[in-house]
Write a protein that holds these residues in place. Structure first.
Motif, PDB file in Angstrom:
ATOM      1  N   ALA A 267       0.839  -1.198   0.000  1.00 47.93           N
ATOM      2  CA  ALA A 267       0.000   0.000   0.000  1.00 47.93           C
ATOM      3  C   ALA A 267       0.874   1.247   0.000  1.00 47.93           C
ATOM      4  N   ALA A 268       0.668   2.111  -0.977  1.00 49.77           N
ATOM      5  CA  ALA A 268       1.513   3.307  -1.133  1.00 49.77           C
ATOM      6  C   ALA A 268       1.047   4.067  -2.368  1.00 49.77           C
ATOM      7  N   MET A 269       1.670   5.221  -2.601  1.00 51.25           N
ATOM      8  CA  MET A 269       1.553   5.916  -3.889  1.00 51.25           C
ATOM      9  C   MET A 269       2.606   5.338  -4.814  1.00 51.25           C
ATOM     10  N   TYR A 270       2.204   5.075  -6.044  1.00 48.15           N
ATOM     11  CA  TYR A 270       3.136   4.561  -7.039  1.00 48.15           C
ATOM     12  C   TYR A 270       3.270   5.589  -8.158  1.00 48.15           C
ATOM     13  N   PHE A 271       4.509   5.929  -8.453  1.00 46.80           N
ATOM     14  CA  PHE A 271       4.787   6.907  -9.490  1.00 46.80           C
ATOM     15  C   PHE A 271       5.547   6.242 -10.633  1.00 46.80           C
ATOM     16  N   CYS A 272       5.090   6.515 -11.823  1.00 45.58           N
ATOM     17  CA  CYS A 272       5.787   6.128 -13.033  1.00 45.58           C
ATOM     18  C   CYS A 272       6.688   7.300 -13.420  1.00 45.58           C
ATOM     19  N   ALA A 273       7.882   7.008 -13.907  1.00 49.58           N
ATOM     20  CA  ALA A 273       8.804   8.080 -14.263  1.00 49.58           C
ATOM     21  C   ALA A 273       9.623   7.689 -15.481  1.00 49.58           C
TER      22      ALA A 273
END
Lengths: 116, 112
Positions: free
Chosen positions: B87-93
Motif C-alpha cells: 500500500a503506497a503511492m506509485y509513481f511512473c517516471a
C-alpha cells in the motif's frame, strides 16, 4: 553505506522570506537532483548538480538556486518565497559516469516546507 | 520535454491478488529509461523496478513486473500476490539524460 539525508524535516516560513534546504548524498554518489512535490502531485524536477555545476534545470524561476559542495552535498535556496512554494522538497543522489545519467536515483525523506 | 501520464488516481486490490497500474509516456528520444517508484506514507521514494528502453525483455523484480510496449509508449506495473506493505503511492517516471519526469501517481490500497 549511508543513505541520502535531508535537513530540516519540516520548515515554516512566511511569504517573501528566503529558505535554504540541505541534502547529503549517498556515499559514493557524485550527483544530486532536487524535486518539488506539491500535495497530491508527482515530483517536479527543479535542477541537478554534477561536479559542483548545474547540469540541467526544470521549469523553475531563477529564485530557485542551488549549490553542490566538494563532498557532493547540496543546498537548495529559494528566495522571495511565495505561497505556492509550499511543498515537499525531495533530494536524490546518483552516481554518474558522464554528463548524462541513466543510473538509479536514491531519494531522501524530503523537507516539508510551509509558506504562510 | 517528456510527459508521463497515470490515468488511475486510485486503485485497490485484495491481499494476495494481482493488480496492474497503468502508465503512458510521450518522448521523442530514442534512448531513455522508465521507472516505477513507490512512496509510502513515510514519504521516502523507493525504486520498485527499472526498464531500459532498448531492451525488449520486460523487467521483473520478485513480485513486480512490467509490461513495456515501446510502440504504444505504455509501461504498466503488475504486482502479484499483493501484500499489505504494498500500500503506497506509485509513481511512473521516465529519464532522458539528466532529467526525470514523473506522473501524478496512483494510490494503491491493499484490502486484507
Amino acid at each position: 553505506e549511508t543513505g541520502v539525508t535531508q535537513s530540516p524535516t519540516h520548515l515554516i516560513k512566511t511569504r517573501g522570506q528566503q529558505v535554504t534546504l540541505r541534502c547529503s548524498s549517498q556515499s559514493g554518489h557524485n550527483t544530486v537532483s532536487w524535486y518539488q512535490q506539491a500535495l497530491g502531485q508527482g515530483p517536479q524536477f527543479i535542477f541537478q548538480y554534477y561536479r559542483e555545476e548545474e547540469n540541467g534545470r526544470g521549469n523553475f524561476p531563477p529564485r530557485f538556486s542551488g549549490l553542490q559542495f566538494p563532498n557532493y552535498s547540496s543546498e537548495l535556496n529559494v528566495n522571495a518565497l511565495e505561497l505556492d512554494d509550499s511543498a515537499l522538497y525531495l533530494c536524490a543522489s546518483s552516481l554518474q559516469r558522464g554528463a548524462r545519467s541513466y543510473n538509479e536515483q536514491f531519494f531522501g525523506p524530503g523537507t516539508r516546507l510551509t509558506v504562510l | 520535454a517528456q510527459t508521463v501520464t497515470q490515468s488511475q488516481p486510485e486503485m485497490s486490490v485484495q491481499e494476495a491478488e494481482t493488480v496492474t497500474l497503468s502508465c503512458t509516456y510521450d518522448t521523442s528520444e530514442s534512448d531513455y529509461y522508465l521507472f516505477w517508484y513507490k512512496q509510502p506514507p513515510s514519504r521516502q521514494m523507493i525504486l520498485v523496478i527499472r526498464q531500459e528502453a532498448y531492451k525488449q525483455q520486460n523487467a521483473t523484480e520478485n513480485r513486480f513486473s512490467v509490461n513495456f510496449q515501446k510502440a504504444a509508449k505504455s509501461f504498466s506495473l503488475k504486482i502479484s500476490d499483493s501484500q499489505l506493505g504494498d500500500a503506497a503511492m506509485y509513481f511512473c517516471a521516465s529519464n532522458t539524460g539528466n532529467q526525470f519526469y514523473f506522473g501524478t501517481g496512483t494510490s494503491l490500497t491493499v484490502i486484507p
